[in-house]
Motif scaffolding. Structure first.
Motif, mmCIF file in Angstrom:
data_model
loop_
_atom_site.group_PDB
_atom_site.id
_atom_site.type_symbol
_atom_site.label_atom_id
_atom_site.label_comp_id
_atom_site.label_asym_id
_atom_site.label_seq_id
_atom_site.Cartn_x
_atom_site.Cartn_y
_atom_site.Cartn_z
ATOM 1 N N GLN A 141 29.357 -48.711 10.197
ATOM 2 C CA GLN A 141 27.906 -48.480 10.774
ATOM 3 C C GLN A 141 27.737 -49.330 12.202
ATOM 4 N N VAL A 142 27.337 -48.839 13.001
ATOM 5 C CA VAL A 142 27.296 -48.962 14.167
ATOM 6 C C VAL A 142 26.012 -49.132 14.627
ATOM 7 N N LYS A 143 25.285 -49.781 15.311
ATOM 8 C CA LYS A 143 23.335 -49.685 15.489
ATOM 9 C C LYS A 143 22.667 -51.104 16.602
ATOM 10 N N VAL A 144 22.439 -50.610 16.817
ATOM 11 C CA VAL A 144 21.201 -51.489 17.363
ATOM 12 C C VAL A 144 19.916 -51.658 16.878
ATOM 13 N N MET A 145 19.299 -50.203 16.711
ATOM 14 C CA MET A 145 18.208 -50.650 16.162
ATOM 15 C C MET A 145 18.045 -49.059 15.583
ATOM 16 N N ASP A 146 17.475 -48.297 14.562
ATOM 17 C CA ASP A 146 17.160 -47.237 13.867
ATOM 18 C C ASP A 146 15.896 -46.427 14.349
ATOM 19 N N LEU A 147 15.877 -45.159 14.723
ATOM 20 C CA LEU A 147 15.115 -44.926 15.508
ATOM 21 C C LEU A 147 13.560 -45.006 15.749
ATOM 22 N N GLN A 148 13.337 -45.292 14.069
ATOM 23 C CA GLN A 148 11.576 -45.111 13.301
ATOM 24 C C GLN A 148 12.005 -46.828 14.265
ATOM 25 N N ALA A 149 12.181 -47.931 14.189
ATOM 26 C CA ALA A 149 11.694 -49.491 15.052
ATOM 27 C C ALA A 149 12.367 -49.257 16.490
ATOM 28 N N MET A 150 13.142 -48.061 17.096
ATOM 29 C CA MET A 150 13.155 -47.428 18.716
ATOM 30 C C MET A 150 11.795 -47.224 18.862
ATOM 31 N N ILE A 156 7.596 -44.466 21.992
ATOM 32 C CA ILE A 156 8.301 -42.897 22.726
ATOM 33 C C ILE A 156 8.125 -41.829 20.948
ATOM 34 N N PRO A 157 7.515 -41.468 21.249
ATOM 35 C CA PRO A 157 7.315 -40.470 19.648
ATOM 36 C C PRO A 157 8.981 -40.297 18.759
ATOM 37 N N LEU A 158 9.071 -40.335 17.443
ATOM 38 C CA LEU A 158 10.238 -40.538 16.702
ATOM 39 C C LEU A 158 10.689 -38.969 17.172
ATOM 40 N N ASP A 159 10.092 -38.328 16.405
ATOM 41 C CA ASP A 159 10.663 -36.525 16.930
ATOM 42 C C ASP A 159 11.464 -36.380 18.541
ATOM 43 N N LYS A 160 11.108 -36.942 19.148
ATOM 44 C CA LYS A 160 11.041 -37.066 20.710
ATOM 45 C C LYS A 160 12.861 -37.909 20.520
ATOM 46 N N LYS A 162 14.535 -38.403 18.078
ATOM 47 C CA LYS A 162 15.799 -37.380 17.353
ATOM 48 C C LYS A 162 15.565 -36.362 18.463
ATOM 49 N N SER A 163 15.006 -36.525 18.679
ATOM 50 C CA SER A 163 15.724 -34.616 19.502
ATOM 51 C C SER A 163 16.768 -35.076 20.642
ATOM 52 N N LEU A 164 16.174 -36.385 21.139
ATOM 53 C CA LEU A 164 17.194 -37.069 22.710
ATOM 54 C C LEU A 164 18.693 -37.603 21.917
ATOM 55 N N SER A 165 18.569 -37.572 20.602
ATOM 56 C CA SER A 165 19.882 -38.304 19.819
ATOM 57 C C SER A 165 20.698 -36.914 18.844
ATOM 58 N N LYS A 166 20.040 -35.995 19.707
ATOM 59 C CA LYS A 166 21.309 -35.185 19.301
ATOM 60 C C LYS A 166 21.711 -34.688 20.819
ATOM 61 N N THR A 167 21.090 -34.726 21.705
ATOM 62 C CA THR A 167 22.636 -34.428 22.838
ATOM 63 C C THR A 167 22.694 -35.695 23.460
ATOM 64 N N SER A 168 22.653 -36.612 23.501
ATOM 65 C CA SER A 168 21.967 -38.175 24.172
ATOM 66 C C SER A 168 23.206 -40.050 23.480
#
Length: 238
Positions: A141-150, A156-160, A162-168
């Motif tokens: 498991q590799v990460k700087v921070m999870d999306l909620q913390a980010m 930046i809204p969490l839903d946004k 999540k959407s960005l993470s699907k393509t970037s």
């Protein structure tokens, strides 16, 4: 996969190590000779004590002036959240540890990092990500921070996100995304004794070439950071 099983598979010859306070220190014999093993296990929370201990172990190996290869074991949930570690460890102790890894690279020690479990934030950045090459188990498991913390940090809204993470890959945690961004050289799906030996052998005789950071070019080739090089060149030309 348990730490012991992984280590015995990667280092089947004369493996000797101890684990204390979530730190591992040991050595093993390979076809290249002796390698030193330094790092963390059990999802260690990196604090000043661990960081300074690892730094001292690195300096001890460098002081022997044998250019002995070093394998760093990475399993950390990130920096400790105590006030002292937030104020001192992030600003000073981690920098010292990173400088020690940089010194061993400049002194010609072949070296690599192996992510056995978690590789999170400053705990990973301070030593694992500083190595010449980084390899990860498929289950890592590799990460700087999870999306909620980010989301909390960037506003930046969490839903946004999540959407960005699907393509970037830049917005997404996970070992595959860090491979795409060039932070992980390869993901090991099966383990054997040749993996570490071959990686260290690839560095022999030209460790200086690893001092040039080409990760942004690798990330572009892997389509993990599609704008990075373009932006860097624009800044350099400004």
């Amino acid at each position: 996969m348990q730490t012991q099983t992984v280590l015995e598979t990667l280092f089947p010859n004369q493996l000797d190590y101890q684990i204390n306070n979530s730190m591992i220190r040991g050595s093993a014999e390979t076809k290249l000779g002796k390698v030193e093993i330094i790092g963390t296990v059990d999802s260690a929370a990196m604090n000043q004590f661990i960081a300074m201990t690892l730094a001292n172990e690195i300096l001890d190996v460098i002081a022997q002036d044998q250019k002995t290869p070093i394998v760093f074991i990475v399993d950390t949930l990130g920096q400790d959240s105590s006030r002292a570690d937030e104020l001192l460890c992030l600003n000073r102790t981690f920098a010292h540890l990173a400088s020690c890894v940089d010194l061993l690279r400049r002194r010609g020690h072949p070296n690599l990092g192996i992510i056995l479990g978690e590789a999170v934030s400053g705990g990973f950045l301070s030593y694992g990500l500083m190595t010449n090459q980084v390899f990860a188990l498929q289950t890592s498991q590799v990460k700087v921070m999870d999306l909620q913390a980010m989301s909390r940090v960037t506003k930046i809204p969490l839903d946004k996100l999540k959407s960005l993470s699907k393509t970037s890959a830049v917005f997404a945690p996970g070992v595959e995304n860090y491979h795409a961004m060039g932070a992980v050289n390869d993901i090991w799906t099966t383990l054997d004794a040749h993996l570490v030996e071959n990686a260290l052998a690839s560095q022999m005789g030209h460790t200086d070439s690893f001092l040039t950071d080409d990760r942004r070019k690798i990330a572009e080739d892997r389509e993990g950071r599609v704008l990075c090089n373009e932006i860097v060149e624009a800044v350099l030309m400004a």
